[in-house]
Design an enzyme around this catalytic site. Structure first.
Site, PDB file in Angstrom:
ATOM      1  NE  ARG A 174      24.301  38.067  32.375  1.00 58.44           N
ATOM      2  CZ  ARG A 174      25.548  38.429  32.728  1.00 58.44           C
ATOM      3  NH1 ARG A 174      26.213  39.292  31.997  1.00 58.44           N
ATOM      4  NH2 ARG A 174      26.104  37.936  33.809  1.00 58.44           N
TER       5      ARG A 174
ATOM      6  CG  HIS B   6      40.736  33.407  28.620  1.00 55.95           C
ATOM      7  ND1 HIS B   6      39.868  33.859  29.579  1.00 55.95           N
ATOM      8  CD2 HIS B   6      41.179  32.189  29.044  1.00 55.95           C
ATOM      9  CE1 HIS B   6      39.765  32.959  30.554  1.00 55.95           C
ATOM     10  NE2 HIS B   6      40.569  31.935  30.251  1.00 55.95           N
TER      11      HIS B   6
HETATM   12  C1  GRF Z   1      44.345  40.756  31.306  1.00 57.23           C
HETATM   13  O1  GRF Z   1      45.157  39.807  31.935  1.00 57.23           O
HETATM   14  C2  GRF Z   1      43.446  40.059  30.324  1.00 57.23           C
HETATM   15  O2  GRF Z   1      44.003  38.876  29.752  1.00 57.23           O
HETATM   16  C3  GRF Z   1      42.289  39.676  31.184  1.00 57.23           C
HETATM   17  O3  GRF Z   1      42.106  40.773  32.052  1.00 57.23           O
HETATM   18  C4  GRF Z   1      43.366  41.417  32.261  1.00 57.23           C
HETATM   19  C5  GRF Z   1      43.104  42.865  31.915  1.00 57.23           C
HETATM   20  O4  GRF Z   1      44.175  43.622  32.064  1.00 57.23           O
HETATM   21  N1  GRF Z   1      41.094  39.392  30.412  1.00 57.23           N
HETATM   22  P1  GRF Z   1      44.187  45.134  31.470  1.00 57.23           P
HETATM   23  O5  GRF Z   1      42.914  45.813  31.941  1.00 57.23           O
HETATM   24  O6  GRF Z   1      44.233  45.038  29.971  1.00 57.23           O
HETATM   25  O7  GRF Z   1      45.418  45.718  32.054  1.00 57.23           O
END
Ligand code: GRF
Length: 200
Positions: free
Chosen positions: A66, A110
């Site tokens: 990482r 999130h």
């Molecule tokens: C979203 O639901 C976000 O909350 C989560 O991953 C998904 C990504 O969607 N962390 P996108 O790539 O922005 O369409």
């Protein structure tokens, strides 16, 4: 001074598009880079279509190293010199060493009502638990996963018959309202919390 924003994605980038499309006019920030850890991420093409510089820093060649991946990440970011980083569906867990460098300047969205359901599969876990409500949070990123100070929350009811996919689909438009609203305030220097409620 207009704030420079780098948006980190791993997938389709719908949140990235929502952020980029609202950073216009009197908005205190502008997108300067969209970066993905997956060179095939659909969001990279969308960003190019919006005229935003893009770069892919593929994590796979680094395997479990990482630190070396994050060195490459930091080099790509340094070239764009952002003031703020927005994690938008960025699925790599960042080390405390990296988050410490950007503490107070990095946000994440999130898809759960934090502190509930940190990590993955949030929609399924909320349904399995029989929760009445679900939602999403925008928070500042700290060393602990999905744990930093909350700057915004959007809430919606879970309906009978909801599946993880149907719930995710109903939540996404709320994410696209919440994240831009929080970024506009944050880029203007305010950490005042935003709460959105949807009956949809
Ligand atoms: C979203 O639901 C976000 O909350 C989560 O991953 C998904 C990504 O969607 N962390 P996108 O790539 O922005 O369409």
């Amino acid at each position: 001074m207009t704030k420079r924003v780098a948006i980190l994605i791993s997938g389709g980038g719908s949140n990235m598009v929502a952020l980029a499309e609202t950073m216009v006019g009197d908005h205190p920030a502008r997108p300067v880079l969209v970066l993905s850890n997956d060179p095939e991420a659909g969001g990279l093409k969308k960003a190019q279509g919006l005229g935003i510089a893009t770069v892919a820093v593929d994590h796979k060649p680094f395997g479990k190293d990482r630190a070396s991946f994050e060195t490459a990440l930091s080099d790509a970011l340094a070239a764009a010199n952002p003031d703020i980083i927005c994690l938008a569906g960025f699925m790599r867990i960042l080390t405390p060493a990296f988050t410490a460098q950007w503490e107070g300047r990095m946000l994440n969205i999130h898809p759960s009502l934090l502190p509930k359901y940190k990590g993955l599969h949030t929609h399924a876990r909320a349904i399995e638990a029989g929760d009445a409500d679900h939602g999403c949070n925008v928070h500042e990123v700290t060393a602990a996963l999905d744990d930093g100070p909350i700057l915004g929350q959007a809430r919606l009811p879970i309906r009978a018959g909801d599946t993880p996919d149907s719930l995710a689909a109903r939540l996404l438009p709320l994410e696209h309202r919440l994240y831009p609203a929080v970024l506009r305030r944050f880029a203007a220097g305010s950490r005042e919390r935003i709460d959105l409620q949807s009956e949809a």
